[in-house]
Scaffold this motif. Structure first.
Motif, short mmCIF file in Angstrom:
data_model
loop_
_atom_site.label_atom_id
_atom_site.label_comp_id
_atom_site.label_asym_id
_atom_site.label_seq_id
_atom_site.Cartn_x
_atom_site.Cartn_y
_atom_site.Cartn_z
N GLN A 76 19.24 12.22 -10.21
CA GLN A 76 20.67 11.60 -10.16
C GLN A 76 21.17 11.66 -8.80
O GLN A 76 20.73 12.66 -8.01
CB GLN A 76 21.40 12.52 -11.12
CG GLN A 76 21.16 12.37 -12.67
CD GLN A 76 21.78 11.06 -13.17
OE1 GLN A 76 22.45 10.49 -12.74
NE2 GLN A 76 20.98 10.74 -14.25
N VAL A 77 21.94 11.04 -8.43
CA VAL A 77 22.98 10.49 -7.25
C VAL A 77 24.35 10.66 -7.64
O VAL A 77 24.61 10.01 -8.66
CB VAL A 77 22.54 9.19 -6.38
CG1 VAL A 77 23.41 9.25 -5.29
CG2 VAL A 77 21.05 9.33 -6.22
N GLN A 78 24.92 11.48 -7.02
CA GLN A 78 26.51 11.57 -7.10
C GLN A 78 27.52 10.93 -5.89
O GLN A 78 26.86 11.37 -4.69
CB GLN A 78 27.09 13.21 -7.31
CG GLN A 78 26.66 13.80 -8.45
CD GLN A 78 25.26 14.26 -8.56
OE1 GLN A 78 24.76 14.62 -7.40
NE2 GLN A 78 24.30 13.90 -9.61
N LEU A 79 28.48 10.24 -6.16
CA LEU A 79 28.98 9.50 -5.10
C LEU A 79 30.44 9.70 -5.12
O LEU A 79 31.16 9.73 -6.13
CB LEU A 79 28.63 8.03 -5.10
CG LEU A 79 27.31 7.54 -5.23
CD1 LEU A 79 27.20 6.10 -5.60
CD2 LEU A 79 26.70 7.81 -3.71
N VAL A 80 31.25 10.14 -4.28
CA VAL A 80 32.50 10.34 -3.87
C VAL A 80 33.15 9.74 -2.94
O VAL A 80 32.75 9.73 -1.71
CB VAL A 80 32.78 12.04 -3.96
CG1 VAL A 80 34.23 12.37 -3.89
CG2 VAL A 80 32.46 13.01 -5.11
N GLU A 81 34.01 8.78 -3.33
CA GLU A 81 34.97 7.88 -2.34
C GLU A 81 36.10 8.78 -1.93
O GLU A 81 36.82 9.50 -2.49
CB GLU A 81 34.99 6.73 -2.96
CG GLU A 81 33.97 5.72 -3.33
CD GLU A 81 33.98 5.55 -5.04
OE1 GLU A 81 33.33 4.84 -5.43
OE2 GLU A 81 34.30 6.61 -5.54
N SER A 82 36.49 8.36 -0.70
CA SER A 82 37.67 8.56 -0.06
C SER A 82 38.31 7.70 0.69
O SER A 82 37.45 6.86 1.31
CB SER A 82 37.82 10.25 0.38
OG SER A 82 36.98 10.13 1.45
N GLY A 83 39.65 7.66 1.14
CA GLY A 83 40.19 6.87 1.98
C GLY A 83 40.75 5.63 1.80
O GLY A 83 41.40 5.01 2.59
N GLY A 84 41.15 5.51 0.39
CA GLY A 84 41.86 4.20 -0.22
C GLY A 84 43.54 4.51 0.31
O GLY A 84 43.77 5.70 0.53
N GLY A 85 44.35 3.64 0.01
CA GLY A 85 45.78 3.87 0.24
C GLY A 85 46.47 2.56 0.28
O GLY A 85 46.09 1.43 0.05
N LEU A 86 47.51 2.64 0.59
CA LEU A 86 48.63 1.30 0.88
C LEU A 86 48.66 0.94 2.36
O LEU A 86 49.03 2.09 3.14
CB LEU A 86 49.94 1.84 0.28
CG LEU A 86 51.15 0.79 0.37
CD1 LEU A 86 50.83 -0.63 -0.37
CD2 LEU A 86 52.38 1.26 -0.05
#
Length: 117
Positions: free
Chosen positions: A1-11
């Motif tokens: 299994q591979v886990q992915l965590v995104e960050s950095g979105g916004g307005l």
């Protein structure tokens, strides 16, 4: 299994920039490509960009060429999407994807990008 965590979105306003990050963990040695997809309200999920985990070849959808840059840091198991000159039509939930050499797909939870006009 591979886990992915995104960050950095916004307005951000039209013409602005954002950088998305996607940190991979687990069986990262099995990753063949990583990429970004996006899904706007009422629309299907669409391909944005992808990069080979080794070698670094990149591919982009036409609408983001010249504005978005995908890159990866193998030492950190992290993929980035630098987004410049953002437009309202870039507004969507952005999903990180990893595909194994056996074509198994893994997805992150998504991060919202909103571009105001």
């Amino acid at each position: 299994q591979v886990q992915l965590v995104e960050s950095g979105g916004g307005l951000v306003q039209t013409g602005g920039s954002l950088r998305l990050s996607c940190a991979a963990s687990g069986r990262t040695f099995s990753i063949y490509t990583t990429g970004w997809f996006r899904q706007a309200p009422g629309k299907e999920r669409e391909f944005v960009a992808t990069i080979r985990w080794s070698g670094g070849s990149t591919y982009y959808t036409d609408s983001v060429k010249g504005r978005f840059t995908i890159s990866r840091d193998n030492a950190k198991n992290t993929v980035y999407l630098q987004m410049n000159n953002l437009k309202p039509e870039d507004t969507a939930v952005y999903y990180c994807n990893a595909r194994s050499s056996r074509s198994q797909d893994y997805w992150g939870q998504g991060t919202q990008v909103t571009v105001s006009s």
